[in-house]
Motif scaffolding. Structure first.
Motif, short mmCIF file in Angstrom:
data_model
loop_
_atom_site.label_atom_id
_atom_site.label_comp_id
_atom_site.label_asym_id
_atom_site.label_seq_id
_atom_site.Cartn_x
_atom_site.Cartn_y
_atom_site.Cartn_z
N ARG A 2 106.08 53.64 25.47
CA ARG A 2 106.27 55.01 25.46
C ARG A 2 107.67 54.41 25.97
O ARG A 2 108.16 53.52 25.91
CB ARG A 2 105.56 55.48 26.93
CG ARG A 2 103.71 55.35 26.69
CD ARG A 2 102.72 54.79 28.77
NE ARG A 2 103.81 54.13 29.54
CZ ARG A 2 103.46 53.14 29.28
NH1 ARG A 2 102.83 52.71 28.35
NH2 ARG A 2 104.05 52.00 29.97
N ALA A 3 108.52 55.64 26.45
CA ALA A 3 109.77 55.85 26.91
C ALA A 3 110.51 55.01 27.21
O ALA A 3 111.20 53.88 27.41
CB ALA A 3 110.12 57.66 26.50
N GLU A 4 109.55 55.13 28.53
CA GLU A 4 109.26 54.76 30.50
C GLU A 4 109.86 52.99 30.02
O GLU A 4 110.25 51.94 30.79
CB GLU A 4 108.54 55.11 31.53
CG GLU A 4 107.47 55.14 31.03
CD GLU A 4 106.90 55.77 30.22
OE1 GLU A 4 105.38 56.50 30.51
OE2 GLU A 4 107.17 56.80 29.81
N PRO B 30 115.73 50.06 21.75
CA PRO B 30 115.22 51.49 21.04
C PRO B 30 114.15 50.57 20.10
O PRO B 30 112.33 51.13 20.22
CB PRO B 30 115.80 52.13 20.23
CG PRO B 30 116.69 51.50 21.41
CD PRO B 30 117.48 50.25 21.67
N GLU B 31 113.76 49.94 18.93
CA GLU B 31 112.84 49.79 18.14
C GLU B 31 111.70 48.59 18.84
O GLU B 31 110.55 48.77 18.26
CB GLU B 31 113.57 48.62 17.53
CG GLU B 31 114.32 47.17 17.65
CD GLU B 31 116.29 47.60 17.94
OE1 GLU B 31 116.03 46.51 18.37
OE2 GLU B 31 116.16 48.64 18.37
N GLY C 70 104.03 45.84 30.63
CA GLY C 70 103.99 46.65 30.01
C GLY C 70 105.71 47.48 29.90
O GLY C 70 105.03 48.50 29.69
N ALA C 71 106.38 46.40 30.51
CA ALA C 71 107.72 47.24 31.16
C ALA C 71 108.54 46.40 30.56
O ALA C 71 108.24 45.64 30.60
CB ALA C 71 107.70 47.25 31.87
#
Length: 153
Positions: free
Chosen positions: A58-60, A45-46, A39-40
């Motif tokens: 999530r932003a991270e 950004p899209e 999940g990372a």
């Protein structure tokens, strides 16, 4: 008749090239798998737009993640090396080399790339990875020089 399945050198190239194409494509899928599993490590950004596979972005998730980045670096390294083999190998076949030489070089490249991937995946030192990279690189350089010598002399 050089580029037919009746030519054992071309068959060798077909096998080696197919394995390396599968390596490139498989590494791309491995990177996707690692992104989904962790999940990372998302790349753009899209990618933070909600969707069926990432319902709560999530932003991270855009931050570098070594588990994903290691696979991404392996993929980039394949993309920097395997296309040169595909091109040089095909030109090499056109010079009608001996079957033994072609087998040693082409399967040697495949083994070098697979050992490089194994060394990268198991976090071996740069020196070990560089050894396998160098072996593959020298094989491609040899094939390219062989082609030039054959056509120029």
């Amino acid at each position: 008749m050089l580029l037919t399945t009746e030519n054992p050198v071309f068959v060798t190239y077909m096998i080696a090239a197919s394995l390396m194409i599968l390596k490139i494509m498989g590494q791309g899928w491995m990177t996707v798998y690692r992104m989904m599993k962790s999940g990372a490590g998302l790349a753009s950004p899209e990618d933070l737009r909600p969707g069926p596979l990432n319902r709560s972005p999530r932003a991270e998730q855009l931050e570098p993640n070594d588990y994903v980045e290691r696979s991404r670096r392996m993929h980039r390294n394949d993309l920097e090396n395997i296309p040169a083999f595909l091109a040089a190998g095909l030109l090499f076949v056109a010079t009608d080399p001996s079957g033994i030489l072609a087998s040693v070089l082409m399967y040697g490249f495949v083994v070098a790339r697979l050992l490089h991937a194994l060394a990268y995946a198991t976090r071996q030192s740069h020196e070990i990875r560089a050894t396998f990279y160098s072996a593959g690189s020298l094989i491609v350089i040899y094939m390219a020089v062989h082609v030039l010598i054959t056509v120029l002399w």
